[in-house]
Write an enzyme that holds these catalytic residues in place. Structure first.
Site, mmCIF file in Angstrom:
data_model
loop_
_atom_site.group_PDB
_atom_site.id
_atom_site.type_symbol
_atom_site.label_atom_id
_atom_site.label_comp_id
_atom_site.label_asym_id
_atom_site.label_seq_id
_atom_site.Cartn_x
_atom_site.Cartn_y
_atom_site.Cartn_z
ATOM 1 N N GLU A 330 0.794 -1.318 -0.021
ATOM 2 C CA GLU A 330 0.125 0.057 0.158
ATOM 3 C C GLU A 330 0.700 1.344 0.040
ATOM 4 O O GLU A 330 0.519 2.001 -0.451
ATOM 5 C CB GLU A 330 -1.106 0.029 1.351
ATOM 6 C CG GLU A 330 -2.084 0.912 1.014
ATOM 7 C CD GLU A 330 -3.042 0.606 2.176
ATOM 8 O OE1 GLU A 330 -4.124 0.652 1.708
ATOM 9 O OE2 GLU A 330 -2.882 1.043 3.169
ATOM 10 N N HIS A 359 7.534 -27.247 2.390
ATOM 11 C CA HIS A 359 6.796 -28.418 1.670
ATOM 12 C C HIS A 359 5.732 -27.727 1.025
ATOM 13 O O HIS A 359 4.617 -28.465 0.735
ATOM 14 C CB HIS A 359 6.325 -29.174 2.976
ATOM 15 C CG HIS A 359 7.311 -29.852 3.850
ATOM 16 N ND1 HIS A 359 7.784 -30.917 3.560
ATOM 17 C CD2 HIS A 359 7.687 -29.249 5.139
ATOM 18 C CE1 HIS A 359 8.576 -31.014 4.454
ATOM 19 N NE2 HIS A 359 8.741 -30.211 5.428
ATOM 20 N N LYS A 461 -12.913 2.245 -3.293
ATOM 21 C CA LYS A 461 -14.124 2.656 -2.530
ATOM 22 C C LYS A 461 -15.104 3.274 -3.206
ATOM 23 O O LYS A 461 -16.309 2.897 -3.250
ATOM 24 C CB LYS A 461 -13.480 3.471 -1.383
ATOM 25 C CG LYS A 461 -12.559 2.764 -0.073
ATOM 26 C CD LYS A 461 -12.352 3.758 0.692
ATOM 27 C CE LYS A 461 -11.634 2.928 1.903
ATOM 28 N NZ LYS A 461 -10.908 4.183 2.885
#
Length: 532
Positions: A330, A359, A461
């Site tokens: 960000e 793994h 937004k």
């Protein structure tokens, strides 16, 4: 500024490079090793003028300069762990008083002195926050909470109905003794508001008393703050306008969770302050954040061309990679630089924990595309209550796996750095967070981007708000019960796109909202939608 170049084939040269570049802080018991990054002496020297400018910019930021010109705001998260840096006496007093209040409130709740309205101690904490208001607290809890220490935490950090149902359902029978903390800087962010309303409905239906169980962390006089004042909530804490969500962990956003699990929040702040001091040194070789930022810059050619893979070899730090995703991505992920040039900067961050990752995706790190650098994080001190069984010590295996992976990556020419802590506690977590905060700030200066705003988030937004508005108007069109294709709906509205309307209708018909769909879902243009 001389030190040997990286050498995967000559162990003695690499040992000398390790010794020359190793940074160590004795009081924190913390080492940084960037010797296996490909940064060389000439590159570090060439970066020094830019790094000097970065040091100056960070000094001005700490002194109160407007560091976020888009919003005409100061950037003051460094003041939170050293109030004496704050630019006014009132602010210094306010910051110090806030820490006192958080500490006292947390102690009162943990010790049962501050009780639920029912007269019994609080049993749980429901934390409602999004982004940094959720990630910072989650890191504090996962990293620092010990068994049976403080109150259990439950998080509403999304508006996923199924996730909300699981969290709220898990509190059944304990709502009357649940402390609910809502975090929203502006008080108008939809996600925490929706989570708060859902929690309030459940709590009051269970016989709880919202005002006596609710805490707000928000800006003074925000919508949320005004509501908390009007309804006489149990407690309100400040979220200063000069603190961004991704750097709010040393504010009430991170300190209150720490206090509610019985942590020493002053030690946490002290660790951050110590690292802040160490990273103010205007010499790249003796400044760990500068070494990190320079290594990132060279690895990605100043363009972010390598991802950052975070590999903490401790379960306590498994949230840290997600925390760094927000802090780094960000802050640095920007389309424009400060001069208005299109640069598309950023560093992608991912990771989980070792040795689990060995793994999983370490196979690709070792043998696949070379588009990353790894950051190992280790703690030397092992828990004493895990016994040796058949001469096998889990900590020895964990250390062996870390060193083995580090060696395997290095042999394959894959760049990596390592942060080592003698032990891990509140102080070291504070130092670790502060180290990355400063490295991000310095790197932002090196690539000339504003690391303290987030225009892309704001764009998202606004786009979400537009979709919600479109949905409302689509539903109004369908009130007459007439079946329509998405194209016909768009023509009535004279707005929106067929694809957006299709997504809306697919969502509405996927829930019990009295909407019908006719046709073949694999041929969306021919589908017809109506309301009962």
């Amino acid at each position: 500024m001389s030190f040997p170049d990286f050498s995967a084939s000559d162990a003695q040269i690499q040992w000398q490079r390790f010794c020359d570049l190793l940074w160590y802080h004795d009081d924190l018991g913390l080492w940084l090793d960037v010797s296996r990054m490909h940064l060389n002496a000439s590159e570090l020297e060439a970066l020094q003028p830019a790094m000097d400018r970065a040091f100056t910019a960070m000094h001005e930021l700490e002194a109160g300069a407007i560091a976020n010109p888009d919003e005409e705001r100061q950037v003051g998260h460094y003041w939170l762990r050293n109030p004496q840096l704050a630019p006014s006496d009132d602010l210094r007093t306010h910051i110090a008083r806030e820490v006192d209040d958080i500490e006292a409130f947390g102690r009162g709740v943990v010790h049962g002195e501050i009780k639920a309205p029912s007269g019994v101690p609080f049993t749980d904490v429901l934390w409602i926050g999004i982004g940094g208001s959720g990630l910072g607290p989650a890191l504090m809890i996962r990293a620092l909470k010990n068994n049976n220490q403080g109150l259990p935490f439950h998080f509403l950090d999304n508006v996923d109905p199924n996730g909300m149902s699981n969290v709220l359902g898990g509190l059944a029978g304990r709502f009357k003794t649940t402390l609910v903390v809502t975090v929203s800087k502006s008080g108008g962010t939809p996600e925490p508001h929706i989570g708060m309303e859902q929690a309030r409905l459940k709590l009051e239906a269970a016989g709880g008393k919202w005002a006596g169980q609710a805490v707000a962390i928000t800006m003074l006089n925000s919508r949320l703050d005004q509501q908390a004042q009007q309804e006489a909530w149990l407690k309100r804490f400040d979220m200063f306008d000069w603190v961004g969500g991704r750097t709010s962990i040393t504010s009430a956003v991170g300190l209150l969770p720490g206090a509610l699990i019985g942590c020493d929040i002053r030690d946490f702040l002290a660790g951050a302050a110590q690292m802040d001091e160490a990273t103010r040194v205007a010499d790249s070789r003796r400044n760990p954040a500068a070494l990190m930022a320079a290594s990132w810059y060279v690895a990605g050619e100043g363009k972010g061309r390598r991802d950052m893979v975070v590999l903490p070899y401790r379960d306590r730090l498994e949230v840290f990679s997600r925390y760094l995703q927000q802090l780094v991505m960000e802050s640095l992920g920007k389309r424009l630089d400060r001069d208005g040039n299109v640069v598309h900067q950023g560093i992608a961050v991912y990771g989980n924990k070792g040795s689990t990752d060995q793994h999983a995706y370490v196979q690709q790190l070792r043998d696949g595309v070379d588009n990353f650098f790894a950051t190992f994080i280790e703690e030397l001190e092992d828990s004493e209550d895990i016994p040796v069984i058949k001469n096998e010590r889990p900590g020895d295996f964990l250390d062996g796996f870390l060193q083995g992976t580090r060696s395997a990556l290095t042999e394959g020419g894959r760049q990596n750095m390592t942060i080592t802590m003698r032990c891990f506690d509140e102080r070291r977590l504070g130092a670790l967070v502060a180290l990355f905060e400063r490295a991000v700030g310095l790197y932002g200066e090196l690539v000339n981007v504003n690391a303290y705003h987030q225009p892309g988030v704001e764009a998202g937004k606004k786009a979400a708000a537009a979709i919600l508005d479109l949905q409302q108007r689509v539903e109004e069109v369908l009130q007459d019960g007439v079946p329509r294709t998405v194209s016909e709906i768009r023509q009535v509205l004279d707005d929106g796109s067929d694809e957006s309307i299709f997504w809306i209708m697919r969502h509405l018909t996927g829930n019990k909202r009295q909407y019908n769909a006719q046709g073949d879902w694999s041929s969306p243009a021919g589908m017809r939608f109506s309301k009962d």
